[in-house]
Design a protein around this motif. Structure first.
Motif, PDB file in Angstrom:
ATOM      1  N   GLU A  13      -3.600  -1.614  -2.126  1.00 35.31           N
ATOM      2  CA  GLU A  13      -3.592  -1.382  -4.230  1.00 35.31           C
ATOM      3  C   GLU A  13      -4.109   0.321  -3.189  1.00 35.31           C
ATOM      4  O   GLU A  13      -4.734   0.610  -4.770  1.00 35.31           O
ATOM      5  N   ASP A  14      -3.735   0.714  -3.178  1.00 35.87           N
ATOM      6  CA  ASP A  14      -3.889   2.201  -2.000  1.00 35.87           C
ATOM      7  C   ASP A  14      -3.310   3.150  -3.944  1.00 35.87           C
ATOM      8  O   ASP A  14      -4.023   4.148  -4.104  1.00 35.87           O
ATOM      9  N   ALA A  15      -2.173   3.063  -3.843  1.00 34.47           N
ATOM     10  CA  ALA A  15      -1.714   3.784  -4.862  1.00 34.47           C
ATOM     11  C   ALA A  15      -2.100   3.331  -6.501  1.00 34.47           C
ATOM     12  O   ALA A  15      -2.834   4.591  -7.511  1.00 34.47           O
ATOM     13  N   ARG A  16      -2.439   2.251  -6.832  1.00 29.25           N
ATOM     14  CA  ARG A  16      -3.081   2.090  -7.936  1.00 29.25           C
ATOM     15  C   ARG A  16      -4.388   2.639  -8.087  1.00 29.25           C
ATOM     16  O   ARG A  16      -4.730   2.780  -9.040  1.00 29.25           O
ATOM     17  N   ALA A  17      -5.078   2.518  -6.967  1.00 31.73           N
ATOM     18  CA  ALA A  17      -6.802   2.903  -6.776  1.00 31.73           C
ATOM     19  C   ALA A  17      -6.960   4.841  -7.344  1.00 31.73           C
ATOM     20  O   ALA A  17      -7.228   4.756  -7.970  1.00 31.73           O
ATOM     21  N   GLN A  18      -5.296   5.065  -6.625  1.00 34.17           N
ATOM     22  CA  GLN A  18      -5.149   6.286  -6.417  1.00 34.17           C
ATOM     23  C   GLN A  18      -4.767   6.883  -7.733  1.00 34.17           C
ATOM     24  O   GLN A  18      -5.857   7.265  -9.060  1.00 34.17           O
ATOM     25  N   GLU A  62     -26.561  13.058  -6.954  1.00 32.61           N
ATOM     26  CA  GLU A  62     -27.130  12.084  -8.051  1.00 32.61           C
ATOM     27  C   GLU A  62     -26.754  11.839 -10.120  1.00 32.61           C
ATOM     28  O   GLU A  62     -27.311  11.174  -9.858  1.00 32.61           O
ATOM     29  N   SER A  63     -25.544  11.968  -9.551  1.00 32.84           N
ATOM     30  CA  SER A  63     -24.438  11.720 -10.791  1.00 32.84           C
ATOM     31  C   SER A  63     -23.985  10.853 -11.647  1.00 32.84           C
ATOM     32  O   SER A  63     -23.457  10.887 -12.245  1.00 32.84           O
ATOM     33  N   SER A  64     -23.153  10.702  -9.525  1.00 33.09           N
ATOM     34  CA  SER A  64     -22.509  10.407  -9.970  1.00 33.09           C
ATOM     35  C   SER A  64     -22.599   8.849 -10.336  1.00 33.09           C
ATOM     36  O   SER A  64     -23.400   7.914 -10.188  1.00 33.09           O
ATOM     37  N   ASP A  65     -21.246   7.913 -11.381  1.00 30.31           N
ATOM     38  CA  ASP A  65     -21.550   6.619 -11.925  1.00 30.31           C
ATOM     39  C   ASP A  65     -20.879   5.783 -11.077  1.00 30.31           C
ATOM     40  O   ASP A  65     -19.835   5.172 -11.070  1.00 30.31           O
ATOM     41  N   TRP A  66     -21.812   5.331  -9.925  1.00 30.37           N
ATOM     42  CA  TRP A  66     -21.488   3.864  -9.452  1.00 30.37           C
ATOM     43  C   TRP A  66     -20.773   2.612  -9.977  1.00 30.37           C
ATOM     44  O   TRP A  66     -19.796   2.250  -8.980  1.00 30.37           O
ATOM     45  N   ALA A  67     -21.107   2.623 -10.425  1.00 32.58           N
ATOM     46  CA  ALA A  67     -20.828   0.797 -10.878  1.00 32.58           C
ATOM     47  C   ALA A  67     -19.099   1.214 -11.925  1.00 32.58           C
ATOM     48  O   ALA A  67     -18.737   0.257 -11.049  1.00 32.58           O
ATOM     49  N   ARG A  68     -19.189   2.402 -12.612  1.00 29.35           N
ATOM     50  CA  ARG A  68     -18.229   2.656 -12.720  1.00 29.35           C
ATOM     51  C   ARG A  68     -16.965   2.229 -11.933  1.00 29.35           C
ATOM     52  O   ARG A  68     -15.590   1.815 -12.317  1.00 29.35           O
ATOM     53  N   LEU A  69     -17.056   2.939 -10.790  1.00 33.19           N
ATOM     54  CA  LEU A  69     -16.026   3.673  -9.779  1.00 33.19           C
ATOM     55  C   LEU A  69     -15.921   2.388  -8.898  1.00 33.19           C
ATOM     56  O   LEU A  69     -14.743   1.518  -8.501  1.00 33.19           O
ATOM     57  N   ARG A  70     -16.631   0.931  -8.583  1.00 31.58           N
ATOM     58  CA  ARG A  70     -16.685  -0.399  -8.495  1.00 31.58           C
ATOM     59  C   ARG A  70     -15.954  -1.151  -9.068  1.00 31.58           C
ATOM     60  O   ARG A  70     -15.195  -2.167  -8.191  1.00 31.58           O
ATOM     61  N   SER A  71     -16.163  -0.480 -10.084  1.00 38.14           N
ATOM     62  CA  SER A  71     -15.214  -1.728 -11.504  1.00 38.14           C
ATOM     63  C   SER A  71     -14.145  -0.795 -10.922  1.00 38.14           C
ATOM     64  O   SER A  71     -12.914  -1.849 -12.073  1.00 38.14           O
ATOM     65  N   THR A  72     -13.573  -0.478 -10.841  1.00 34.18           N
ATOM     66  CA  THR A  72     -12.285   0.577 -10.880  1.00 34.18           C
ATOM     67  C   THR A  72     -10.973   0.076 -10.607  1.00 34.18           C
ATOM     68  O   THR A  72     -10.904  -0.698  -9.377  1.00 34.18           O
ATOM     69  N   ARG A  73      -9.622  -0.588 -11.465  1.00 41.10           N
ATOM     70  CA  ARG A  73      -9.044  -1.680 -10.339  1.00 41.10           C
ATOM     71  C   ARG A  73      -8.391  -1.006  -9.380  1.00 41.10           C
ATOM     72  O   ARG A  73      -7.684   0.418  -8.906  1.00 41.10           O
ATOM     73  N   GLY A  74      -8.391  -1.490  -8.186  1.00 47.31           N
ATOM     74  CA  GLY A  74      -7.875  -1.417  -6.818  1.00 47.31           C
ATOM     75  C   GLY A  74      -8.686  -0.750  -5.486  1.00 47.31           C
ATOM     76  O   GLY A  74      -8.643  -1.058  -4.668  1.00 47.31           O
ATOM     77  N   VAL A  75     -10.104  -0.903  -5.953  1.00 46.33           N
ATOM     78  CA  VAL A  75     -11.316   0.047  -4.992  1.00 46.33           C
ATOM     79  C   VAL A  75     -12.006  -1.373  -5.034  1.00 46.33           C
ATOM     80  O   VAL A  75     -12.122  -2.095  -6.345  1.00 46.33           O
ATOM     81  N   MET A  76     -12.105  -1.500  -3.991  1.00 39.60           N
ATOM     82  CA  MET A  76     -12.862  -2.432  -3.223  1.00 39.60           C
ATOM     83  C   MET A  76     -14.707  -1.805  -3.213  1.00 39.60           C
ATOM     84  O   MET A  76     -15.270  -2.904  -3.732  1.00 39.60           O
ATOM     85  N   LYS A  77     -14.756  -1.217  -2.886  1.00 34.75           N
ATOM     86  CA  LYS A  77     -15.752  -0.608  -2.254  1.00 34.75           C
ATOM     87  C   LYS A  77     -16.215   0.996  -1.978  1.00 34.75           C
ATOM     88  O   LYS A  77     -15.134   1.010  -1.153  1.00 34.75           O
ATOM     89  N   LEU A  78     -16.999   1.629  -1.678  1.00 31.75           N
ATOM     90  CA  LEU A  78     -17.988   2.758  -1.360  1.00 31.75           C
ATOM     91  C   LEU A  78     -18.297   2.279   0.259  1.00 31.75           C
ATOM     92  O   LEU A  78     -18.750   1.870   0.596  1.00 31.75           O
ATOM     93  N   VAL A  79     -17.178   3.357   1.312  1.00 30.69           N
ATOM     94  CA  VAL A  79     -17.964   2.861   2.465  1.00 30.69           C
ATOM     95  C   VAL A  79     -19.198   3.569   2.553  1.00 30.69           C
ATOM     96  O   VAL A  79     -19.800   4.755   2.218  1.00 30.69           O
ATOM     97  N   SER A  80     -20.654   2.929   3.264  1.00 27.95           N
ATOM     98  CA  SER A  80     -21.779   3.219   3.684  1.00 27.95           C
ATOM     99  C   SER A  80     -22.178   2.353   4.921  1.00 27.95           C
ATOM    100  O   SER A  80     -21.606   1.400   5.730  1.00 27.95           O
TER     101      SER A  80
END
Length: 168
Positions: A13-18, A62-80
C-alpha cells in the motif's frame, strides 16, 4: 524545525499511502526503481518502491498531528525507537533525491555503476568464492560484474552477481 522521518506502510500500500499523504499536504519522498523481470514467460518493465513499505516524510516534531498521520489509509506507523520518531539525516534524503528523475524513478544503472569501478578491490560476500578478494574488471550488465581472482597462481576472470560483492 522540520526533519525527515520514515513511515512504515501496510503491505503493498505504498502508493495508496503516498496519495493520501499528499492529499493531506505532507511533504513526502518515495523513491521508485524501474527494473525488468520475467513474468509468465515474458519480460516486463516494472516500477516499484526502492524501499518497499517505507516512505520518507518531513515533519515538525512540535506541531505535527501524529494522530492524523497514524490514521491515514495505507500508513501503518511512524518508525520509532523507544517511542521517539527516528530522524533520517537530511543529506541521505537529498542524495537520493539527486539520483531521482522528475517522475520519481531512481536510475538503477547509475546507482549500480557507482558501486564498483574498474580496478577497485572487492570482497565476495556469498557463493563458492565467499571471503575471497578480487579486482573489478568490468560490468557486463545491470546485475553482473566480471572480477579477476588469483587462483592457483594465475588470474582468472569470473562473472558474479553485483549482490555477491562488497567493497574491500
Amino acid at each position: 524545525m522540520k526533519n525527515w522521518h520514515l513511515l512504515y506502510t501496510k503491505p503493498k500500500e505504498d502508493a495508496r499511502a503516498q496519495t493520501n499523504l499528499l492529499n493531506q499536504g505532507y511533504e513526502i519522498f518515495r523513491p521508485l526503481i524501474r527494473h525488468h523481470r520475467l513474468v509468465k514467460g515474458s519480460q516486463k518493465t516494472l516500477v516499484e518502491s526502492l524501499f518497499p513499505r517505507y516512505i520518507f516524510i518531513k515533519l515538525d516534531q512540535e506541531s505535527s498531528d501524529w494522530a492524523r498521520l497514524r490514521s491515514t489509509r495505507g500508513v501503518m506507523k511512524l518508525v520509532s525507537f523507544n517511542q521517539v520518531p527516528a530522524v533520517v539525516p537530511e543529506v541521505l534524503v537529498k542524495d537520493l533525491m539527486a539520483q531521482t528523475s522528475a517522475d520519481g524513478v531512481v536510475d538503477r544503472t547509475t546507482v549500480q555503476k557507482s558501486l564498483f569501478k574498474e580496478g577497485e578491490e572487492v570482497e565476495i560476500s556469498e557463493g563458492s568464492f565467499f571471503g575471497l578478494r578480487a579486482i573489478v574488471k568490468a560490468q557486463t550488465s545491470e546485475e553482473r560484474v566480471i572480477v579477476l581472482l588469483n587462483m592457483l597462481g594465475s588470474q582468472q576472470s569470473v562473472s558474479l552477481p553485483i549482490a555477491a560483492l562488497r567493497l574491500a
